[in-house]
Design an enzyme around this catalytic site. Structure first.
Site, short mmCIF file in Angstrom:
data_model
loop_
_atom_site.label_atom_id
_atom_site.label_comp_id
_atom_site.label_asym_id
_atom_site.label_seq_id
_atom_site.Cartn_x
_atom_site.Cartn_y
_atom_site.Cartn_z
CD GLU A 23 -2.73 -0.71 -0.22
OE1 GLU A 23 -2.59 -0.65 -0.62
OE2 GLU A 23 -2.97 -2.16 -0.63
CG HIS A 79 2.03 5.60 -8.98
ND1 HIS A 79 1.39 4.68 -9.47
CD2 HIS A 79 2.39 6.13 -9.96
CE1 HIS A 79 1.27 4.90 -10.91
NE2 HIS A 79 2.08 5.15 -11.09
#
Length: 670
Positions: free
Chosen positions: A462, A468
């Protein structure tokens, strides 16, 4: 304005003022923000000026800010800390949002402006990112039915509204079933259970006002219970409850919802001119076609199934040695696999867990991000949506990058699983905004909180999604962060898992909860050697779900999804002691919305790339090679969806990979 959801947020980092927000604020704020968004869309569509990129596409990018702000808070709470009031609001908002989306995409004047720009795109002197945003906007409107007219247009609106209602109902039914079941344990029921699990179960019991350990359907409790409990009767009872979620009959049963959802998706695809919903859905993904997906999955299925069947024979022999007659059952697999792991690898998870403290694993994830990308993390004292949450400011070279929020502990008000979302996405238009990113997990709460190795891998996974989002560096929010093809979005998350396996990372951060001592080298070696243990089981249970998902969305929709599920599993030869990772009535990835519908395969599609991408580091200067880290950020993490996913990967690696590295990484090939 007295409603905090409609005010400018002027607190630290412009975070939502959670301490001031009450459930009663949501409905009026939603209605006001929705009206404002509709007015903004109408103004764009009805503008007298000829369409330009600025007055149409950029205007669309800037629209709906107030609505996004309200919904970012609401959906965070609805997923991570639900209650009856929020569930009722979710049922109220869902069809309204679907109707709004259909109204926007069905606005013929607006689509005409977009179509005009699309036809003239070669003359507009756009940057590559602007050209990409125009293409995605035009494609999104077309795929939403903007070109439909008459009865087809009206029917599409009805279909989308009903799908939204069904997705909400599916989620809430699953949450209700998970919250409703519990198994109270007496002192005679604790055989085989390690101390960490008993402590966690007692803590759950205390929260429920009971003076005994309690097992719930939280994955952080049910999986280790199935893994360690000596009581086969209780394992069977717990597994039956876990497998029956969404299929218990009555108001929370999801089977009819699944059937109606599949029928409506097929109708949606037909209205848009596609042969099947799978063809429609995969058009925008890297895979492109259902056949390409099946080809990959079946290349992995054969060696995975062979390994799983060989493992099943071994586990059956172990069970018979315990004088348990009959076939190996799904509630036996994890128990005997754990015994086998202890025997073959001399590895006991209860011995490992004290070295995997939640706080130290968070530090490890942060430290890897610092070494790779120069990010630094400073704890913040700010109001958040739950007392268990914590937040950090993320900086680089003294400059603010993002706010990261972690919500790590399981609770009855939180849906199962783990996820990452951006409460505010990165963008430079219409003004510069730094992201606010949240990771939500379901780890067992304890003091200190201890993780299994799989839990630690989930935390890194996660956090890979969070990177990202945080390292995104684009102009438009619609292409920032994880706004990428579904079968590309898991690349950064699955890639980041590899850093947990780096020996020097575990050597530094895997320290004992009581003594503070580093994990002994012998134990560390065993942990790493056992990383691919039971991979036949893990791969088969995943592939079963992925192949059923694909089959559901090809051809005519099944009138009875459970029968179709059974047919698919029989056809591929699913081992009888292994079940799908997510059976249909609890397959939230596919039925809580259409995000992963015909797309659950994407984890494996991304894994092909993540295995190859980590190999790029190993081929260079090692896992912290500065040149490779810079290339990863420059070509993938910072670019979001501003370019084609395949082009981004080729820029990073120079070639597209095959499944060989994946099979080797899973221990399914030499």
């Amino acid at each position: 304005m007295t409603n905090p959801l409609l005010r400018d947020w002027t607190g630290p980092y412009e975070l939502a003022p959670f301490a001031e927000i009450e459930d009663g604020h949501f409905a009026p704020a939603f209605d006001a923000a929705l009206s404002a968004a509709q007015a903004e869309i109408t103004a764009i569509a009805d503008a007298d000026a000829a369409p330009t990129f600025a007055n149409t596409i950029e205007a669309l990018e800037a629209s709906g800010a107030a609505l996004d702000k309200v919904l970012s808070v609401f959906f965070t709470l609805a997923g991570a800390d639900s209650n009856p009031a929020r569930q009722a609001l979710q049922r109220e908002f869902s069809p309204k949002l679907a109707a709004y989306s259909s109204w926007v995409s069905g606005n013929k004047a607006l689509f005409a402006r977009i179509e005009t720009l699309w036809e003239a795109r070669e003359t507009l002197d756009l940057t590559p990112e602007q050209a990409r945003v125009l293409m995605l906007t035009h494609r999104g409107f077309r795929r939403a039915g903007a070109a439909l007219t008459g009865d087809a247009d009206a029917r599409m609106r009805e279909v989308m509204a009903r799908l939204a209602e069904l997705g909400t109902a599916f989620t809430q039914n699953l949450l209700a079933d998970e919250a409703a079941w519990q198994m109270e344990l007496g002192e005679d029921d604790l055989g085989g259970l390690p101390d960490f699990l008993v402590r966690s179960a007692r803590a759950v019991g205390a929260e429920k006002g009971l003076d005994c350990p309690v097992i719930t359907l939280s994955r952080s409790l049910i999986v280790p219970f199935l893994q360690f409990s000596d009581r086969r009767d209780l394992r069977r009872r717990a597994f039956a409850a876990w497998a029956a979620r969404g299929a218990n009959g009555g108001e929370t049963d999801n089977r009819e919802i699944a059937a109606e959802t599949l029928a409506l998706r097929a109708e949606r695809a037909e209205l848009l001119g596609y042969d099947s919903f799978a063809d429609f859905k995969l058009e925008t993904e890297m895979a492109k076609t259902p056949q390409a997906v099946r080809d990959l999955l079946m290349q992995v299925w054969a060696p995975a199934r062979a390994q799983a069947l060989a493992d099943a024979d071994t586990l059956t022999q172990m069970m018979q040695a315990d004088e348990v007659n009959g076939p190996l059952e799904p509630w036996d697999w994890r128990y005997y696999a754990e015994k086998r792991r202890q025997a073959e690898h001399d590895l006991d998870e209860s011995e490992v867990k004290p070295y995997l403290q939640l706080d130290r694993m968070i530090e490890a994830a942060f430290a890897c991000a610092n070494r790779l990308f120069g990010l630094e993390f400073r704890a913040l004292d700010v109001p958040l949506h739950h007392a268990d949450c914590r937040a950090w400011e993320v900086t680089r070279g003294g400059d603010h990058v993002a706010v990261f929020i972690g919500d790590y502990f399981a609770r009855g008000s939180k849906r199962s699983g783990a996820w990452c979302s951006a409460m505010r996405g990165q963008a430079k238009f219409p003004e510069v905004q730094a992201p606010v990113v949240i990771n939500v997990c379901n780890f067992a709460k304890d003091d200190p909180a201890l993780l299994s190795y799989d839990d630690a891998r989930t935390l890194f996974h996660e956090f890979g999604h969070a990177l990202h989002q945080m390292l995104s560096d684009v102009r438009y929010e619609s292409v920032s962060g994880t706004s990428v093809a579904r079968d590309f979005v898991e690349l950064p998350s699955q890639l980041y898992e590899h850093w947990l396996e780096v020996p020097e990372v575990l050597a530094e951060f895997a320290t004992h909860a009581d003594t503070g001592a580093a994990m002994p080298q012998a134990l560390l070696d065993k942990v790493l050697k056992a990383a691919t243990f039971d991979m036949g089981f893990q791969t088969v249970e995943y592939l079963g779900s992925a192949l059923v998902d694909l089959a559901f969305h090809e051809g005519a929709p099944p009138a009875d999804p459970m029968a179709r599920q059974a047919d698919v599993l029989a056809h591929i030869g699913m081992p009888p002691a292994i079940t799908m990772r997510h059976a249909t009535p609890q397959f939230a990835h596919v039925f809580a919305g259409d995000g992963y519908s015909a797309g659950y395969y994407s984890y494996m599609w991304s894994e092909v790339m993540d295995a190859d991408a980590f190999a790029a580091f190993e081929e260079a200067g090692g896992p912290f090679d500065a040149e490779r880290a810079t290339a990863l950020e420059r070509h993938i993490l910072s670019r979001g969806g501003s370019a084609d996913a395949e082009a981004l990967y080729l820029a990073f690696r120079g070639q597209m990979p095959g499944p060989a590295a994946l099979l080797k990484g899973r221990g399914l090939a030499a």
